[in-house]
Design a protein around this motif. Structure first.
Motif, PDB file in Angstrom:
ATOM      1  N   CYS A 131      -6.197  -1.295 -13.671  1.00  0.00           N
ATOM      2  CA  CYS A 131      -7.014  -0.589 -12.665  1.00  0.00           C
ATOM      3  C   CYS A 131      -7.416   0.790 -13.185  1.00  0.00           C
ATOM      4  N   ALA A 132      -6.459   1.487 -13.792  1.00  0.00           N
ATOM      5  CA  ALA A 132      -6.748   2.840 -14.297  1.00  0.00           C
ATOM      6  C   ALA A 132      -7.824   2.768 -15.384  1.00  0.00           C
ATOM      7  N   LYS A 133      -7.716   1.735 -16.241  1.00  0.00           N
ATOM      8  CA  LYS A 133      -8.692   1.605 -17.343  1.00  0.00           C
ATOM      9  C   LYS A 133     -10.097   1.317 -16.816  1.00  0.00           C
ATOM     10  N   THR A 134     -10.166   0.610 -15.705  1.00  0.00           N
ATOM     11  CA  THR A 134     -11.484   0.180 -15.225  1.00  0.00           C
ATOM     12  C   THR A 134     -12.126   1.192 -14.281  1.00  0.00           C
ATOM     13  N   CYS A 135     -11.358   2.165 -13.801  1.00  0.00           N
ATOM     14  CA  CYS A 135     -11.896   3.110 -12.798  1.00  0.00           C
ATOM     15  C   CYS A 135     -12.900   4.065 -13.435  1.00  0.00           C
ATOM     16  N   VAL A 136     -14.164   3.947 -12.998  1.00  0.00           N
ATOM     17  CA  VAL A 136     -15.230   4.766 -13.584  1.00  0.00           C
ATOM     18  C   VAL A 136     -15.041   6.242 -13.252  1.00  0.00           C
ATOM     19  N   ALA A 137     -14.351   6.525 -12.154  1.00  0.00           N
ATOM     20  CA  ALA A 137     -14.161   7.915 -11.724  1.00  0.00           C
ATOM     21  C   ALA A 137     -12.858   8.512 -12.282  1.00  0.00           C
ATOM     22  N   HIS A 138     -12.165   7.770 -13.126  1.00  0.00           N
ATOM     23  CA  HIS A 138     -10.862   8.213 -13.668  1.00  0.00           C
ATOM     24  C   HIS A 138      -9.960   8.703 -12.543  1.00  0.00           C
ATOM     25  N   ASN A 139      -9.875   7.897 -11.527  1.00  0.00           N
ATOM     26  CA  ASN A 139      -9.220   8.336 -10.300  1.00  0.00           C
ATOM     27  C   ASN A 139      -7.866   7.652 -10.087  1.00  0.00           C
ATOM     28  N   ILE A 140      -7.424   6.893 -11.094  1.00  0.00           N
ATOM     29  CA  ILE A 140      -6.118   6.225 -10.962  1.00  0.00           C
ATOM     30  C   ILE A 140      -5.288   6.561 -12.189  1.00  0.00           C
ATOM     31  N   LYS A 141      -4.042   6.927 -11.950  1.00  0.00           N
ATOM     32  CA  LYS A 141      -3.145   7.096 -13.106  1.00  0.00           C
ATOM     33  C   LYS A 141      -1.807   6.436 -12.791  1.00  0.00           C
TER      34      LYS A 141
ATOM     35  N   ASP B 279      -9.790  12.114  -3.863  1.00  0.00           N
ATOM     36  CA  ASP B 279     -10.693  11.412  -2.932  1.00  0.00           C
ATOM     37  C   ASP B 279     -11.983  10.990  -3.620  1.00  0.00           C
ATOM     38  N   ASN B 280     -12.026  11.237  -4.931  1.00  0.00           N
ATOM     39  CA  ASN B 280     -13.251  11.051  -5.684  1.00  0.00           C
ATOM     40  C   ASN B 280     -13.486   9.572  -6.023  1.00  0.00           C
ATOM     41  N   CYS B 281     -13.671   8.744  -4.987  1.00  0.00           N
ATOM     42  CA  CYS B 281     -13.760   7.297  -5.197  1.00  0.00           C
ATOM     43  C   CYS B 281     -15.075   6.793  -4.603  1.00  0.00           C
ATOM     44  N   VAL B 282     -15.809   5.957  -5.366  1.00  0.00           N
ATOM     45  CA  VAL B 282     -17.065   5.417  -4.814  1.00  0.00           C
ATOM     46  C   VAL B 282     -16.839   4.053  -4.150  1.00  0.00           C
ATOM     47  N   MET B 283     -15.597   3.638  -4.080  1.00  0.00           N
ATOM     48  CA  MET B 283     -15.222   2.378  -3.402  1.00  0.00           C
ATOM     49  C   MET B 283     -15.911   1.161  -4.027  1.00  0.00           C
ATOM     50  N   CYS B 284     -16.071   1.207  -5.354  1.00  0.00           N
ATOM     51  CA  CYS B 284     -16.726   0.062  -6.005  1.00  0.00           C
ATOM     52  C   CYS B 284     -15.818  -1.160  -6.011  1.00  0.00           C
ATOM     53  N   GLY B 285     -14.500  -0.929  -5.950  1.00  0.00           N
ATOM     54  CA  GLY B 285     -13.561  -2.048  -5.868  1.00  0.00           C
ATOM     55  C   GLY B 285     -13.284  -2.721  -7.196  1.00  0.00           C
ATOM     56  N   GLN B 286     -13.676  -2.113  -8.311  1.00  0.00           N
ATOM     57  CA  GLN B 286     -13.389  -2.750  -9.602  1.00  0.00           C
ATOM     58  C   GLN B 286     -11.886  -2.807  -9.851  1.00  0.00           C
ATOM     59  N   CYS B 287     -11.168  -1.761  -9.414  1.00  0.00           N
ATOM     60  CA  CYS B 287      -9.710  -1.733  -9.595  1.00  0.00           C
ATOM     61  C   CYS B 287      -9.072  -2.921  -8.877  1.00  0.00           C
ATOM     62  N   SER B 288      -9.557  -3.163  -7.662  1.00  0.00           N
ATOM     63  CA  SER B 288      -9.017  -4.261  -6.868  1.00  0.00           C
ATOM     64  C   SER B 288      -9.365  -5.611  -7.501  1.00  0.00           C
ATOM     65  N   ALA B 289     -10.546  -5.683  -8.105  1.00  0.00           N
ATOM     66  CA  ALA B 289     -11.000  -6.953  -8.689  1.00  0.00           C
ATOM     67  C   ALA B 289     -10.261  -7.320  -9.974  1.00  0.00           C
ATOM     68  N   VAL B 290      -9.741  -6.315 -10.696  1.00  0.00           N
ATOM     69  CA  VAL B 290      -9.029  -6.657 -11.955  1.00  0.00           C
ATOM     70  C   VAL B 290      -7.523  -6.804 -11.749  1.00  0.00           C
ATOM     71  N   CYS B 291      -7.028  -6.349 -10.619  1.00  0.00           N
ATOM     72  CA  CYS B 291      -5.571  -6.351 -10.414  1.00  0.00           C
ATOM     73  C   CYS B 291      -5.017  -7.788 -10.396  1.00  0.00           C
ATOM     74  N   PRO B 292      -4.078  -8.101 -11.304  1.00  0.00           N
ATOM     75  CA  PRO B 292      -3.573  -9.486 -11.347  1.00  0.00           C
ATOM     76  C   PRO B 292      -2.642  -9.805 -10.175  1.00  0.00           C
ATOM     77  N   ARG B 293      -2.226  -8.774  -9.426  1.00  0.00           N
ATOM     78  CA  ARG B 293      -1.248  -9.000  -8.362  1.00  0.00           C
ATOM     79  C   ARG B 293      -1.799  -8.750  -6.961  1.00  0.00           C
TER      80      ARG B 293
END
Ligand SMILES: Cc1cc2nc3c(=O)[nH]c(=O)nc-3n(C[C@H](O)[C@H](O)[C@H](O)COP(=O)(O)O)c2cc1C
Length: 257
Positions: free
Chosen positions: A19-29, A40-54
């Motif tokens: 998720c951290a690698k895919t976040c365009v806003a570098h908003n996950i660590k 709060d700097n999130c555009v809610m694109c949901g890419q993090c949610s889409a790659v999460c295996p769990r």
């Protein structure tokens, strides 16, 4: 956009950092081996949610859940190219309505289309029963400005603005509204492909789009929200014409650098 909240379930997170690698806003660590939102700097694109295996990341506030991608969806590139090659603008339509489920599928294609900054600023006005009088508003506007257009364009002189100049008797018209025109046009193009896949013919009415944006009266009639403009107008119906050949296009104009 509606209110959305992004949540990471620390219990199910395995700290893989996809998720951290895919976040365009570098908003996950990673914090203590678990993914953590840092601002709060999130555009809610949901890419993090889409790659999460769990399925550890969820976004609230949408009326749809993400659809699991079960098998690899692969399009044959030649088929895709042929769809583009053989689509033609249709201006002759059968006197036959479009089923609601087809209309809804076309709208769904618009809704699912990606937008810059995940703005999701695209909305739609479906002209069905009200189509006639709204077309007449645009006809009156164009008849008023035609004498000026005739002065500058020899082509305009040959054009007669009849009562069906914009919609060609088509049963359905969808005006695509957006804050960012590019977002609206992308949605419109995807909608055209879904319409074609349903056996419909489509005309992009640039003239009607211009009429909407030039006339406060038409904007009011369509209830165009402040800050939005017409990005495209799709005129749709079952074609009453069959094109037997593809269009010829100019030579590929490309520079390789
Ligand atoms: C953005 C856009 C706006 C257009 N607006 C109109 C229009 O207002 N009226 C019309 O008759 N055709 C309109 N067209 C159709 C073009 O004239 C047509 O795409 C072009 O002549 C090529 O023909 P084809 O689509 O059959 O390949 C529009 C096309 C595009 C892409």
């Amino acid at each position: 956009m509606s209110d959305h909240t992004i949540k990471i379930n620390r219990e199910t997170c395995i700290g893989c950092s996809l998720c951290a690698k895919t976040c365009v806003a570098h908003n996950i660590k990673l914090d203590d081996g678990k993914a953590k939102i840092i601002s709060d700097n999130c555009v809610m694109c949901g890419q993090c949610s889409a790659v999460c295996p769990r399925e550890a990341i969820t976004i609230s506030g949408y009326d749809m859940n993400p659809v699991p991608r079960k098998e690899t969806v692969r399009l044959d590139p030649d088929d895709v190219l042929n769809v583009i090659r053989f689509r033609r603008t249709v201006r002759q339509f059968q006197n036959r309505g479009i089923p609601e489920h087809v209309r809804d599928q076309i709208l769904e294609a618009g809704r699912l289309t990606h937008t810059a900054k995940n703005l999701q600023d695209v909305s739609f006005v479906v002209l069905d029963k009200q189509k006639g009088w709204i077309e007449q508003m645009a006809v009156r506007l164009f008849r008023r400005i035609k004498p000026y257009a005739d002065l500058f364009s020899p082509m305009a002189k040959n054009v007669e603005i009849d009562d069906h100049f914009f919609f060609f008797h088509a049963p359905l018209v969808i005006v695509v509204l957006a804050k960012d025109t590019t977002n609206g046009i992308l949605a419109a193009q995807n909608m055209e492909f879904v319409a074609e896949a349903n056996g419909l013919g489509v005309l992009f009415s640039g003239f009607f789009t211009s009429a909407v944006n030039a006339s406060r009266k038409i904007k009011r009639a369509l209830r165009v929200p402040r800050g939005k403009k017409a990005a495209a107008t799709l005129v749709l119906g079952y074609p009453d014409v069959k094109y037997l050949r593809s269009a010829q296009r100019e030579k590929l104009n490309v520079r390789y650098m």
